[in-house]
Design a protein around this motif. Structure first.
Motif, PDB file in Angstrom:
ATOM      1  N   LYS A   1      -3.364  12.648   3.685  1.00  0.00           N
ATOM      2  CA  LYS A   1      -2.493  13.695   3.575  1.00  0.00           C
ATOM      3  C   LYS A   1      -2.362  13.450   2.044  1.00  0.00           C
ATOM      4  N   ALA A   2      -2.111  12.522   1.708  1.00  0.00           N
ATOM      5  CA  ALA A   2      -1.539  12.110   0.148  1.00  0.00           C
ATOM      6  C   ALA A   2      -2.195  13.547  -0.614  1.00  0.00           C
ATOM      7  N   GLU A   3      -1.424  13.982  -1.949  1.00  0.00           N
ATOM      8  CA  GLU A   3      -2.064  14.574  -2.632  1.00  0.00           C
ATOM      9  C   GLU A   3      -3.269  13.066  -4.290  1.00  0.00           C
ATOM     10  N   GLY A   4      -4.476  13.516  -3.681  1.00  0.00           N
ATOM     11  CA  GLY A   4      -5.695  13.351  -4.971  1.00  0.00           C
ATOM     12  C   GLY A   4      -5.904  12.077  -3.849  1.00  0.00           C
ATOM     13  N   ILE A   5      -6.462  11.066  -4.851  1.00  0.00           N
ATOM     14  CA  ILE A   5      -7.858  10.256  -4.193  1.00  0.00           C
ATOM     15  C   ILE A   5      -6.993   8.540  -4.109  1.00  0.00           C
ATOM     16  N   THR A   6      -7.277   7.975  -2.715  1.00  0.00           N
ATOM     17  CA  THR A   6      -6.495   6.700  -2.322  1.00  0.00           C
ATOM     18  C   THR A   6      -8.092   6.036  -2.604  1.00  0.00           C
TER      19      THR A   6
ATOM     20  N   GLY B   1       0.514  -1.231   0.089  1.00  0.00           N
ATOM     21  CA  GLY B   1       0.180  -0.130  -0.667  1.00  0.00           C
ATOM     22  C   GLY B   1       1.117   1.076   0.450  1.00  0.00           C
ATOM     23  N   PHE B   2       1.916   1.196   1.003  1.00  0.00           N
ATOM     24  CA  PHE B   2       2.782   2.428   0.608  1.00  0.00           C
ATOM     25  C   PHE B   2       3.512   2.440  -0.576  1.00  0.00           C
ATOM     26  N   GLU B   3       3.647   1.855  -1.615  1.00  0.00           N
ATOM     27  CA  GLU B   3       4.596   1.740  -1.738  1.00  0.00           C
ATOM     28  C   GLU B   3       2.961   2.274  -3.392  1.00  0.00           C
ATOM     29  N   ALA B   4       2.263   1.451  -3.092  1.00  0.00           N
ATOM     30  CA  ALA B   4       1.428   2.415  -4.210  1.00  0.00           C
ATOM     31  C   ALA B   4       1.193   3.455  -4.505  1.00  0.00           C
ATOM     32  N   LEU B   5       1.840   4.232  -2.517  1.00  0.00           N
ATOM     33  CA  LEU B   5       0.742   5.925  -2.856  1.00  0.00           C
ATOM     34  C   LEU B   5       2.656   6.649  -3.433  1.00  0.00           C
ATOM     35  N   GLY B   6       3.070   5.686  -3.556  1.00  0.00           N
ATOM     36  CA  GLY B   6       4.681   6.351  -4.260  1.00  0.00           C
ATOM     37  C   GLY B   6       5.869   6.670  -3.190  1.00  0.00           C
ATOM     38  N   ALA B   7       5.514   6.051  -1.669  1.00  0.00           N
ATOM     39  CA  ALA B   7       6.812   5.654  -0.970  1.00  0.00           C
ATOM     40  C   ALA B   7       7.908   4.244  -1.440  1.00  0.00           C
ATOM     41  N   GLU B   8       8.893   4.148  -1.019  1.00  0.00           N
ATOM     42  CA  GLU B   8      10.689   3.549  -1.377  1.00  0.00           C
ATOM     43  C   GLU B   8      10.202   2.757  -0.090  1.00  0.00           C
TER      44      GLU B   8
ATOM     45  N   LEU C   1       3.001  12.019  -0.356  1.00  0.00           N
ATOM     46  CA  LEU C   1       2.267  10.794  -1.038  1.00  0.00           C
ATOM     47  C   LEU C   1       1.089  10.987  -2.075  1.00  0.00           C
ATOM     48  N   TYR C   2       1.001  10.048  -3.474  1.00  0.00           N
ATOM     49  CA  TYR C   2       0.194  10.443  -4.699  1.00  0.00           C
ATOM     50  C   TYR C   2      -0.839   9.385  -4.288  1.00  0.00           C
ATOM     51  N   GLY C   3      -2.039   9.231  -3.804  1.00  0.00           N
ATOM     52  CA  GLY C   3      -2.953   9.110  -3.712  1.00  0.00           C
ATOM     53  C   GLY C   3      -3.016   7.648  -5.123  1.00  0.00           C
ATOM     54  N   ASN C   4      -3.917   6.490  -4.854  1.00  0.00           N
ATOM     55  CA  ASN C   4      -3.825   5.466  -5.980  1.00  0.00           C
ATOM     56  C   ASN C   4      -4.278   4.205  -5.555  1.00  0.00           C
ATOM     57  N   SER C   5      -4.916   3.110  -6.162  1.00  0.00           N
ATOM     58  CA  SER C   5      -5.382   2.171  -6.149  1.00  0.00           C
ATOM     59  C   SER C   5      -4.976   1.020  -4.732  1.00  0.00           C
TER      60      SER C   5
END
Ligand code: EPU
Length: 432
Positions: free
Chosen positions: A182-187, A134-141, A158-162
């Motif tokens: 607080k990520a940008e966009g929608i998760t 989940g963290f990786e899907a939001l852009g974290a390494e 972090l950026y919202g994702n599915s």
């Protein structure tokens, strides 16, 4: 004297009568306490159970600079304005499972996290691959190395994702929710867990200004917001503590009114207790469990994610099935190894055989007193139930596990007529 260093001594075998009030939910409290770092304002958390897992969560917050002020036994004020992304001591995070929420919360607040691998009850392998996915899907390494997890995002955002959860996971669902608020966009979290503590954590975050919808269903949608504000929030009652006392009433006989619970949360248990011939009467926020001389009837139970029968009531239910007429089966579908209580219960004369994930119980009319161990939190509360239902004096060792999750256990049980005390062998100093 620290209660957890003693031995619980119970003289059991008599019916219990009276009322027990349920405390705030441990598994909601640990998530909500750690998620307060997502806001820089003060939060006041009410109905917080005074148990060691929650107190360790508060210590973890203090270790990263958060100011925590206890307003009374069950209320704390948390001021995270000065929290810093420093490493919480490994001895603290290793004391409990829920310390993994620090990863989601720190990622959400600072865009990075460096946290020791979590501890908690030993049920075999307890992976956190779904949290990491989940963290990786939001852009974290995310790197796992030397007992630590390090999560960073390239530009601090972090950026919202599915996120599709391959298994239904309570911790994974909450942790991704924390990172996403607080990520940008929608998760969108699909195949999310439904447990009441997920809903409670989402309600807390929404009260702080988050935009989370669908908590309590398969699909949770989180629209990221820039800022969360402080709030006063009351934790919901603990359904596992409530269920433990309901099973206790059925095991000892007598009549126990368990109050300050949410009856809907107890549906899977009330159905099984009724099937076993136990009197279950619902009235407002209380359930009264009554058993006079009726024999307990055998049933089959399968643990499932909520709203199924909770795994955290499995060992306690195992005690009841040990005393039920005929043969019962209990299948564990959540944890590969939740049967460590079986050996302890067998010391008391229970007839149980485990094959794979299913335990078969051949009911006996009564157990016998013995010396047993609380091998983990819920196994420990199961031993307390077994001891109270059994004539003679039973001693329970390793009770620190029990006080991780049950507030004022000795006082609550004494109030319904239980003969229970904590004894310290070295000092002969007895409490209660
Ligand atoms: N799982 C994975 N990958 C993951 C996460 C989980 O495969 O990334 C698997 C686990 O191995 C397990 C299943 O998914 O087979 C469910 O695990 P879950 O993540 O739901 O458990 P958890 O969040 O670690 C919480 C409670 C436990 C409770 C379980 C199940 C907290 C702090 N702990 O654990 O509570 O047993 O959900 O309901 O909320 C307790 O209170 O005594 C206790 C152990």
């Amino acid at each position: 004297m620290e209660l957890s260093k003693g031995t619980i001594v119970i003289s059991g075998g008599k019916p219990l009568y009276g009322e027990i009030s349920v405390s705030g939910m441990k598994n909601a409290a640990v998530a909500i306490v750690l998620s307060t770092i997502l806001t820089e304002d003060k939060c006041v958390i009410e109905n917080l159970p005074d148990i060691s897992d929650v107190n360790v969560s508060l210590e973890i917050l203090r270790s990263i600079g958060v100011k925590v002020r206890r307003l009374d036994k069950n209320t704390v004020e948390i001021d995270s304005s000065v929290a810093a992304p420093c490493v919480a001591p490994f001895e603290l995070v290793n004391k409990m499972r829920a310390s993994y929420y620090l990863i989601g919360a720190e990622l959400g607040r600072f865009g990075r996290a460096f946290v020791g691998l979590p501890g908690g009850c030993d049920f075999g392998v307890r992976p956190i691959d779904q949290h990491i996915k989940g963290f990786e899907a939001l852009g974290a390494e995310v790197k796992v190395d030397g007992g630590y997890i390090e999560a960073t995002c390239a530009d601090g955002t972090l950026y919202g994702n599915s996120v599709y959860m391959d298994v239904v996971t309570v911790g994974g669902t909450i942790n991704v929710m924390l990172a996403a608020v607080k990520a940008e966009g929608i998760t969108v979290i699909e195949n999310a867990a439904h447990e009441p503590h997920i809903v409670d954590t989402a309600n807390f975050l929404n009260a702080c200004g988050a935009e989370i919808s669908g908590a309590g269903t398969d699909v949770i949608k989180i629209r990221g917001v820039k800022k969360l504000h402080g709030v006063t929030y009351t934790i919901i009652p603990d359904m596992i503590e409530a269920g433990t006392f309901m099973i206790l009433g059925a095991a000892t006989g007598g009549s126990i009114r368990v109050k300050n619970l949410i009856p809907k949360h107890m549906d899977s248990l009330t159905a099984k207790l009724s099937e076993m011939g136990v009197g279950v009467e619902e009235e407002g926020d209380a359930i009264t469990i009554t058993r006079k001389n009726e024999e307990l009837q055998h049933v089959n139970v399968k643990t499932q994610p909520y709203p199924g029968f909770p795994t955290d009531l499995h060992p306690q239910m195992g005690v009841l099935l040990s005393l039920a007429k005929g043969t019962s089966h209990l299948t564990e579908n959540i944890w590969e190894s939740r049967f460590r209580y079986v050996e302890e219960l067998k010391r008391m004369g229970a007839q149980i055989s485990v094959t794979g994930r299913t335990a078969e119980f051949t009911g006996v009319p009564s157990l016998h007193a013995a010396s047993v161990r609380a091998v983990d939190l819920r196994a420990g509360s199961a031993m307390v139930i077994a001891a109270l239902a059994t004539p003679g004096v039973t001693e329970i060792e390793e009770i620190h596990h029990i006080f991780r999750g049950y507030e004022d256990l000795i006082e609550k049980l004494t109030a319904v007529g239980a003969d229970i005390k904590v004894v310290y062998p070295e000092t002969k100093y007895n409490v209660f």
